[in-house]
Write a protein that holds these residues in place. Sequence first.
Motif, PDB file in Angstrom:
ATOM      1  N   UNK A 342      40.361  41.132 -25.372  1.00  0.00           N
ATOM      2  CA  UNK A 342      40.892  41.211 -23.910  1.00  0.00           C
ATOM      3  C   UNK A 342      40.897  42.498 -23.601  1.00  0.00           C
ATOM      4  N   UNK A 343      41.620  43.290 -24.400  1.00  0.00           N
ATOM      5  CA  UNK A 343      42.201  44.999 -23.475  1.00  0.00           C
ATOM      6  C   UNK A 343      40.506  45.289 -23.004  1.00  0.00           C
ATOM      7  N   UNK A 344      39.577  44.782 -24.259  1.00  0.00           N
ATOM      8  CA  UNK A 344      38.054  45.730 -24.178  1.00  0.00           C
ATOM      9  C   UNK A 344      37.009  45.336 -22.674  1.00  0.00           C
ATOM     10  N   UNK A 345      37.683  44.307 -22.324  1.00  0.00           N
ATOM     11  CA  UNK A 345      36.475  43.478 -21.459  1.00  0.00           C
ATOM     12  C   UNK A 345      38.451  44.121 -20.126  1.00  0.00           C
ATOM     13  N   UNK A 346      39.336  44.043 -20.091  1.00  0.00           N
ATOM     14  CA  UNK A 346      40.027  44.117 -19.162  1.00  0.00           C
ATOM     15  C   UNK A 346      40.171  45.387 -18.162  1.00  0.00           C
ATOM     16  N   UNK A 356      29.479  37.293 -14.922  1.00  0.00           N
ATOM     17  CA  UNK A 356      29.362  36.457 -14.634  1.00  0.00           C
ATOM     18  C   UNK A 356      28.953  35.600 -15.124  1.00  0.00           C
ATOM     19  N   UNK A 357      29.859  35.094 -16.865  1.00  0.00           N
ATOM     20  CA  UNK A 357      30.609  34.058 -16.278  1.00  0.00           C
ATOM     21  C   UNK A 357      31.561  34.816 -18.064  1.00  0.00           C
ATOM     22  N   UNK A 358      32.612  34.007 -18.280  1.00  0.00           N
ATOM     23  CA  UNK A 358      34.022  33.945 -19.196  1.00  0.00           C
ATOM     24  C   UNK A 358      34.276  35.379 -18.139  1.00  0.00           C
ATOM     25  N   UNK A 359      35.335  35.646 -19.291  1.00  0.00           N
ATOM     26  CA  UNK A 359      36.496  37.482 -18.832  1.00  0.00           C
ATOM     27  C   UNK A 359      37.357  36.950 -19.501  1.00  0.00           C
ATOM     28  N   UNK A 360      38.109  35.432 -19.554  1.00  0.00           N
ATOM     29  CA  UNK A 360      39.609  34.978 -19.846  1.00  0.00           C
ATOM     30  C   UNK A 360      40.135  34.727 -21.275  1.00  0.00           C
ATOM     31  N   UNK A 361      40.860  34.849 -21.102  1.00  0.00           N
ATOM     32  CA  UNK A 361      40.643  33.806 -22.568  1.00  0.00           C
ATOM     33  C   UNK A 361      40.674  32.452 -22.648  1.00  0.00           C
ATOM     34  N   UNK A 381      33.182  53.200 -20.057  1.00  0.00           N
ATOM     35  CA  UNK A 381      33.916  51.919 -20.460  1.00  0.00           C
ATOM     36  C   UNK A 381      33.750  51.487 -22.170  1.00  0.00           C
ATOM     37  N   UNK A 382      35.282  50.762 -22.123  1.00  0.00           N
ATOM     38  CA  UNK A 382      34.859  51.179 -23.588  1.00  0.00           C
ATOM     39  C   UNK A 382      33.987  49.854 -24.152  1.00  0.00           C
ATOM     40  N   UNK A 383      33.711  48.966 -23.750  1.00  0.00           N
ATOM     41  CA  UNK A 383      32.771  48.697 -24.117  1.00  0.00           C
ATOM     42  C   UNK A 383      31.435  49.204 -24.568  1.00  0.00           C
ATOM     43  N   UNK A 384      31.386  50.654 -24.103  1.00  0.00           N
ATOM     44  CA  UNK A 384      29.770  51.847 -24.631  1.00  0.00           C
ATOM     45  C   UNK A 384      30.399  51.940 -25.853  1.00  0.00           C
ATOM     46  N   UNK A 387      33.440  49.439 -30.967  1.00  0.00           N
ATOM     47  CA  UNK A 387      32.850  47.203 -31.504  1.00  0.00           C
ATOM     48  C   UNK A 387      33.611  45.834 -30.819  1.00  0.00           C
ATOM     49  N   UNK A 388      33.553  45.966 -30.282  1.00  0.00           N
ATOM     50  CA  UNK A 388      34.036  44.552 -29.679  1.00  0.00           C
ATOM     51  C   UNK A 388      34.582  43.555 -29.985  1.00  0.00           C
ATOM     52  N   UNK A 389      33.535  43.170 -31.540  1.00  0.00           N
ATOM     53  CA  UNK A 389      33.913  42.644 -32.626  1.00  0.00           C
ATOM     54  C   UNK A 389      34.853  40.388 -31.657  1.00  0.00           C
ATOM     55  N   UNK A 390      34.202  40.408 -30.747  1.00  0.00           N
ATOM     56  CA  UNK A 390      34.147  38.786 -29.817  1.00  0.00           C
ATOM     57  C   UNK A 390      33.316  39.030 -29.655  1.00  0.00           C
TER      58      UNK A 390
END
Length: 486
Positions: A342-346, A356-361, A381-384, A387-390
Amino acid sequence: MKLSRKNLLQTQSYIDGQWWGAEHNRKFSVFNPFDGSLITKVADLGEKETESAIEAATRAFPAWSRKTAGERSDILRRWYELIMENVDDLALILTTEQGKPLEEAKGEIRYGASFIEWFAEEGKRAYGDVIPGHGTDKRITVIKQPIGVVAAITPWNFPNAMITRKVAPALAVGCTVVIKPAQDTPLSALALAVLAEEAGIPPGVLNILTTNQAKEVGATLTKSKEVRKLSFTGSTAVGKELMRQCSGTVKKLSLELGGNAPFIVFDDADIEGAVAGAMASKYRNGGQTCVCANRFFVQAGVYDRFVEALTAEVKKLKPGDGRQKNIDIGPLINVSGLEKVERIVGDAVSKGAVATTGGNRSEAGDLFYQPTVLTGVDNTMAVSEEEIFGPVAPIFRFETEEEVIAMANDTPFGLAAYFYGRDYALIWRVAEALEYGMVGINTGMISTAVAPFGGVKESGFGREGSKYGLEEYLVTKYMCWGGVER
Ligand SMILES: NC(=O)c1ccc[n+]([C@@H]2O[C@H](COP(=O)([O-])OP(=O)(O)OC[C@H]3O[C@@H](n4cnc5c(N)ncnc54)[C@H](O)[C@@H]3O)[C@@H](O)[C@H]2O)c1
Ligand SMILES: O=C[C@H](O)CS(=O)(=O)O
């Protein structure tokens, strides 16, 4: 839990061929991540019991290492057969404590068993050398010997295969093992011990320590002089700590650590194939694998087409209870795992990324995150970096081969990398330029017992599987024969 063989569900540790409770009957709870329900309570062992396990493994080492490779092979082969006969029960235990869909769990059980099958044979090939002497009266012979007592510490995301990937080569060459599985998923390890005992693995050869005191038990293992090898699979941070701890006794180490896999799609790629590979790599185990695609890099000419096609497939994924049929994706293992995703996506969305799809619990359950695709991402961004692990696929756009190699390598990690392209010269250039231990070319699924699994940089060192995996549990000795001349 409806098992055909109820004795596969154990709640005590397995030491010296006996089922052990903890001192003061200490226990910790094991929960089903799908609904948070209590599965059972398991013995919570500490320093004293860990020392007993090390003593048992030390006592068992001489007799086990004196067996021939063929004798050990026969026992390992029987263990493999018993695991394959009990796939359904083992998978149900695994899904219940870890959450992955049953079909994935069955796949993990078979994958884990394949290491036992492979090393039951490979253990017979721990060859040495005869080297031409450096003097007319000298002869040199080289032999391989088992290193001795091995400690193994394993993660929750593959609670069966990460154990057999270590235990199989260790036992095949004559080592004895003390294993500490992850506190979230101890039941799969204990079920393996039930079948190991039935297969004829002698007391003390395989010991399984269940504990919620990872630091204390780990410290007891790393400071022990009797433990000559530590094989760890887990996060890079913990791997670094264990490496520090092992320096005190100069243990041999294998570290299978974190990843940040690039998944590159070139303009000439088979897009449908790339999307299929992306789905397999990214969303397996809900994205909770060390080798899953963590950053997607798509060349400008096919970017929009790839995003549209991937989004369409991700929308089809059905989250839910892994024990039910037709479920594609399970929960994250715990609250901290969910909050990290959640933190990484936020962070990405706050900096301009678009889902384009998803993005929430997800409404599928308290530990579920929606399968997600992110565009408009960049290296701020943190996504780069993390390790997302999700179940989240950030898709970066690139223009040139040089640019994407630089981006792909711009990480401390170096475990797995993937790319899709057709030009054979480009394939060679890119495969050689990627700083990773494993490279998938036009495939998103690379893990197998016949190949040397492992990373470079801060993804660790050592290899698991293949002939290379045997070396991790051997030491090399040479003998210099003098006085050969009359
Ligand atoms: N490279 C690989 O083959 C591979 C495979 C699976 C998972 N992983 C990595 O593992 C991580 C996820 O697994 P995780 O959350 O279980 O990792 P983790 O590092 O938190 O835990 C791994 C194991 O180490 C134990 N542990 C934790 N702290 C410890 C300490 N201070 N001393 C001794 N033991 C300790 C845990 O109890 C667990 O058994 C990810 O980074 C993933 O990439 C790597
Ligand atoms: O998490 C990483 C494991 O090594 C999984 S697998 O070996 O790719 O199945």
